[in-house]
Scaffold this active site. Structure first.
Site, PDB file in Angstrom:
ATOM      1  N   TYR A  85       0.843  -1.203   0.000  1.00  0.00           N
ATOM      2  CA  TYR A  85       0.000   0.000   0.000  1.00  0.00           C
ATOM      3  C   TYR A  85       0.875   1.249   0.000  1.00  0.00           C
ATOM      4  O   TYR A  85       0.610   2.219  -0.700  1.00  0.00           O
ATOM      5  CB  TYR A  85      -0.923   0.012   1.229  1.00  0.00           C
ATOM      6  CG  TYR A  85      -1.969   1.099   1.148  1.00  0.00           C
ATOM      7  CD1 TYR A  85      -3.204   0.841   0.563  1.00  0.00           C
ATOM      8  CD2 TYR A  85      -1.709   2.385   1.620  1.00  0.00           C
ATOM      9  CE1 TYR A  85      -4.162   1.843   0.449  1.00  0.00           C
ATOM     10  CE2 TYR A  85      -2.660   3.390   1.504  1.00  0.00           C
ATOM     11  CZ  TYR A  85      -3.885   3.114   0.924  1.00  0.00           C
ATOM     12  OH  TYR A  85      -4.822   4.104   0.812  1.00  0.00           O
ATOM     13  N   PHE A 137      -7.456  21.313 -24.592  1.00  0.00           N
ATOM     14  CA  PHE A 137      -7.693  19.877 -24.659  1.00  0.00           C
ATOM     15  C   PHE A 137      -8.921  19.605 -23.792  1.00  0.00           C
ATOM     16  O   PHE A 137      -9.095  20.241 -22.758  1.00  0.00           O
ATOM     17  CB  PHE A 137      -6.485  19.062 -24.184  1.00  0.00           C
ATOM     18  CG  PHE A 137      -6.711  17.588 -24.361  1.00  0.00           C
ATOM     19  CD1 PHE A 137      -6.620  17.025 -25.631  1.00  0.00           C
ATOM     20  CD2 PHE A 137      -7.082  16.783 -23.298  1.00  0.00           C
ATOM     21  CE1 PHE A 137      -6.885  15.674 -25.829  1.00  0.00           C
ATOM     22  CE2 PHE A 137      -7.348  15.433 -23.486  1.00  0.00           C
ATOM     23  CZ  PHE A 137      -7.247  14.877 -24.750  1.00  0.00           C
ATOM     24  N   THR A 138      -9.749  18.653 -24.231  1.00  0.00           N
ATOM     25  CA  THR A 138     -11.063  18.454 -23.606  1.00  0.00           C
ATOM     26  C   THR A 138     -11.007  18.360 -22.081  1.00  0.00           C
ATOM     27  O   THR A 138     -11.623  19.165 -21.378  1.00  0.00           O
ATOM     28  CB  THR A 138     -11.715  17.179 -24.171  1.00  0.00           C
ATOM     29  OG1 THR A 138     -10.771  16.111 -24.077  1.00  0.00           O
ATOM     30  CG2 THR A 138     -12.115  17.365 -25.628  1.00  0.00           C
ATOM     31  N   ASP A 228       1.601  20.531 -20.228  1.00  0.00           N
ATOM     32  CA  ASP A 228       0.954  19.240 -20.467  1.00  0.00           C
ATOM     33  C   ASP A 228       1.974  18.415 -21.251  1.00  0.00           C
ATOM     34  O   ASP A 228       2.163  18.606 -22.449  1.00  0.00           O
ATOM     35  CB  ASP A 228      -0.344  19.447 -21.272  1.00  0.00           C
ATOM     36  CG  ASP A 228      -1.105  18.150 -21.473  1.00  0.00           C
ATOM     37  OD1 ASP A 228      -0.468  17.071 -21.405  1.00  0.00           O
ATOM     38  OD2 ASP A 228      -2.325  18.208 -21.711  1.00  0.00           O
ATOM     39  N   LYS A 271      -0.164   7.849 -23.280  1.00  0.00           N
ATOM     40  CA  LYS A 271       0.297   8.292 -24.606  1.00  0.00           C
ATOM     41  C   LYS A 271       1.786   7.963 -24.737  1.00  0.00           C
ATOM     42  O   LYS A 271       2.143   6.828 -24.955  1.00  0.00           O
ATOM     43  CB  LYS A 271       0.029   9.783 -24.801  1.00  0.00           C
ATOM     44  CG  LYS A 271      -1.298  10.275 -24.219  1.00  0.00           C
ATOM     45  CD  LYS A 271      -2.519   9.752 -24.966  1.00  0.00           C
ATOM     46  CE  LYS A 271      -3.827  10.051 -24.259  1.00  0.00           C
ATOM     47  NZ  LYS A 271      -4.114  11.416 -23.926  1.00  0.00           N
ATOM     48  N   ARG A 395     -13.370  15.222 -34.062  1.00  0.00           N
ATOM     49  CA  ARG A 395     -12.773  16.351 -33.343  1.00  0.00           C
ATOM     50  C   ARG A 395     -13.307  17.612 -34.017  1.00  0.00           C
ATOM     51  O   ARG A 395     -12.648  18.226 -34.847  1.00  0.00           O
ATOM     52  CB  ARG A 395     -11.239  16.299 -33.400  1.00  0.00           C
ATOM     53  CG  ARG A 395     -10.629  15.384 -32.350  1.00  0.00           C
ATOM     54  CD  ARG A 395     -10.962  15.858 -30.958  1.00  0.00           C
ATOM     55  NE  ARG A 395     -10.392  15.054 -29.872  1.00  0.00           N
ATOM     56  CZ  ARG A 395     -11.055  14.686 -28.787  1.00  0.00           C
ATOM     57  NH1 ARG A 395     -12.337  14.964 -28.661  1.00  0.00           N
ATOM     58  NH2 ARG A 395     -10.465  14.035 -27.818  1.00  0.00           N
ATOM     59  N   PHE A 462     -19.088  14.407 -26.374  1.00  0.00           N
ATOM     60  CA  PHE A 462     -18.706  13.589 -27.530  1.00  0.00           C
ATOM     61  C   PHE A 462     -18.547  12.113 -27.176  1.00  0.00           C
ATOM     62  O   PHE A 462     -18.706  11.251 -28.030  1.00  0.00           O
ATOM     63  CB  PHE A 462     -17.415  14.119 -28.167  1.00  0.00           C
ATOM     64  CG  PHE A 462     -16.240  14.136 -27.230  1.00  0.00           C
ATOM     65  CD1 PHE A 462     -16.048  15.201 -26.366  1.00  0.00           C
ATOM     66  CD2 PHE A 462     -15.332  13.091 -27.212  1.00  0.00           C
ATOM     67  CE1 PHE A 462     -14.974  15.218 -25.493  1.00  0.00           C
ATOM     68  CE2 PHE A 462     -14.251  13.094 -26.345  1.00  0.00           C
ATOM     69  CZ  PHE A 462     -14.073  14.160 -25.474  1.00  0.00           C
TER      70      PHE A 462
HETATM   71  C1  PLP Z   1      -5.015  12.206 -23.132  1.00  0.00           C
HETATM   72  C2  PLP Z   1      -4.624  13.559 -22.797  1.00  0.00           C
HETATM   73  C3  PLP Z   1      -4.949  14.127 -21.570  1.00  0.00           C
HETATM   74  C4  PLP Z   1      -5.786  13.411 -20.531  1.00  0.00           C
HETATM   75  O1  PLP Z   1      -5.175  12.246 -20.119  1.00  0.00           O
HETATM   76  P1  PLP Z   1      -6.018  10.921 -19.702  1.00  0.00           P
HETATM   77  O2  PLP Z   1      -4.949   9.942 -19.378  1.00  0.00           O
HETATM   78  O3  PLP Z   1      -6.827  10.539 -20.897  1.00  0.00           O
HETATM   79  O4  PLP Z   1      -6.848  11.269 -18.540  1.00  0.00           O
HETATM   80  C5  PLP Z   1      -4.517  15.416 -21.330  1.00  0.00           C
HETATM   81  N1  PLP Z   1      -3.810  16.106 -22.242  1.00  0.00           N
HETATM   82  C6  PLP Z   1      -3.490  15.591 -23.432  1.00  0.00           C
HETATM   83  C7  PLP Z   1      -2.707  16.405 -24.402  1.00  0.00           C
HETATM   84  C8  PLP Z   1      -3.887  14.309 -23.765  1.00  0.00           C
HETATM   85  O5  PLP Z   1      -3.571  13.814 -24.963  1.00  0.00           O
END
Ligand code: PLP
Length: 470
Positions: A85, A137-138, A228, A271, A395, A462
């Site tokens: 843990y 970004f969303t 980011d 990613k 998109r 979406f």
């Molecule tokens: C995917 C992504 C996120 C969010 O990450 P999750 O792992 O899907 O929660 C944030 N910023 C960018 C540029 C992304 O591609």
């Protein structure tokens, strides 16, 4: 035409092909269903590719998020998971990897990128403050808004033009940023939100020069610059390829130099890091770190696991080192580019220049007969699935959502359908099949009808919206 794959294998004399820098040890069979079955599956999914069962999909280009193939080393690492843990050894491996590859001082693991976005937004945004960033970004924008922030797009104008060949369409326009500070004061700005390769603009990179200018700007105004870093390895590849003085620098050195210009970063490991789940938040400021380390316990899990299993932390630690190998990232971007060049050769309208992780089909140019409210990009994703079982994603106006104040749709300039290439999963032959299907859909464009939305969820619509054919 020779494909401009960024591999150096001496193309001068005769044919010298490029190949993926890995071989296949385990295979996952693909399934192809008939056209009638696809018609039925798509209708059941409300014409939303997010609502399809993956068993009904042939080549899945919905996203490159969490869909990477892990290496044999990563799978071996999974067996070394320390599921304690607290204080799992895998956490320390991850911390070491992030500190040495990205250079930040303090690390907080999170279950994925949005977990990190939630924590940092909550900790550093005061309600009513502006958050200028290079396109939205969303999930990033939503977390900034839920924390009371007001997102404001300060990306260069070229980013909104799918035909512009600007090499760094992800750059922030310093004049637009200055205007935000002039209008609201530095106190009215929470921080500058910088994303490495801008997904919504077509996977477009930010230059090192722009990052340097941003650092100087933030220092002048006493602002923080948060990154980011989700696709920063891909961004580093474009710097190596396009920016003067970086051609001979390894990807790892470029990545580090870029991150050194920022005050902290959030990451979706799904990613660049070649894992199926995971993320983190890293920061240089000790006081802020202590606050974040407190919040992570509330929302994600103890600060040494952040919602992940020990084995997931280990796979991510190994993936970080694999991700910054030059031959890996050349091949990753090279495969995307191969697909882009085929489509360009066949005059299919796509966002140029081709970005790091996906091909963005310009749906407005496919379907000039469809007004934006008939969801051209959603329509294109549906048509592509019907043609061949290839899954892509919208998109455009559906992803853009609504303005929380006025209730109107956002009408984004770009109306794109994204073909996102998972890392190390598909071969060049799959890319050929994809290109041919896109071409077939393009050839049938004039008789295509649009969609209307018949169900609309409140947040990130979406993902779950449903449509019917007009
Ligand atoms: C995917 C992504 C996120 C969010 O990450 P999750 O792992 O899907 O929660 C944030 N910023 C960018 C540029 C992304 O591609």
């Amino acid at each position: 035409m020779t494909h401009n794959i960024p591999q150096t294998m001496g193309q001068q004399h005769g044919r010298r092909s490029w190949a993926e820098p890995w071989k296949i040890k385990m295979v996952e069979p693909l399934n192809v269903i008939s056209r009638e079955e696809r018609e039925r599956a798509l209708a059941e999914a409300g014409f939303n590719t997010f609502l399809l069962h993956s068993d009904d999909v042939y080549i899945d280009l919905l996203t490159d998020s969490g869909t990477s193939a892990m290496s044999d080393r990563q799978w071996a690492g999974m067996m070394l998971g320390d599921e304690a843990y607290a204080g799992s050894r895998n956490f320390y491996h991850l911390e070491e990897a992030v500190q040495s590859v990205y250079g930040y001082r303090y690390l907080i693991p999170t279950h994925q990128g949005r977990g990190a976005e939630h924590l940092i937004s909550r900790a550093v945004i005061k309600p009513g403050q502006y958050v200028p960033g290079n396109m939205y970004f969303t999930t990033t924008r939503l977390h900034q808004e839920l924390a009371g922030g007001i997102f404001i797009d300060v990306i260069i104008d070229e980013a909104h033009d799918p035909a512009s060949l600007h090499p760094f369409k992800g750059n922030i326009d310093l004049d637009k940023l200055q205007a935000v500070v002039d209008a609201h004061g530095a106190d009215g700005v929470a921080y500058v939100s910088l994303a490495g390769t801008v997904n919504m603009a077509g996977g477009q990179p930010v230059s090192m020069a722009n990052a340097r200018e941003l650092r100087a700007f933030c220092d002048r105004h006493g602002l923080k610059l948060y990154l980011d870093a989700t696709r920063m390895v891909e961004n580093s590849f474009f710097i190596q390829e396009r920016e003067e003085g970086y051609a001979d620098k390894p990807i790892a050195a470029i990545l580090k130099e870029f991150c050194d210009l920022t005050d902290g970063a959030w990451m979706s490991g799904k990613k660049d890091h070649l894992v199926n789940i995971g993320g983190w938040l890293a920061i240089n400021d000790e006081e802020l770190f202590e606050e974040l380390r407190n919040w992570v316990v509330v929302f994600e899990g103890l600060h040494t696991y952040g919602g992940l299993a020990g084995r997931d932390l280990e796979a991510m630690a190994i993936g970080i080192r694999e991700a910054v190998q030059d031959e890996h990232i050349r091949s990753r971007v090279g495969q995307v580019r191969y697909l882009g060049e085929l489509l360009t050769e066949w005059n299919v309208p796509i966002v140029q220049p081709v970005g790091g992780h996906a091909i963005f089909l310009n749906a407005r140019a496919f379907y000039p007969q469809l007004p934006q409210i008939e969801f051209p990009a959603q329509t294109l994703a549906a048509e592509l699935y019907l043609d061949s079982g290839i899954r892509s994603m919208e998109r455009g106006i559906a992803s853009a959502g609504r303005d929380a104040k006025t209730g109107d749709h956002y009408y984004p300039k770009l109306e794109l359908t994204r073909l996102t290439i998972p890392r190390r999963v598909y071969t060049q032959a799959h890319m050929d099949v994809v290109a041919e299907s896109v071409k077939a859909v393009y050839d049938a464009r004039e008789t295509t009808r649009g969609l209307k939305m018949v169900y609309e969820p409140k947040y990130l619509r979406f993902f779950q919206a449903r449509f019917e054919r007009l």
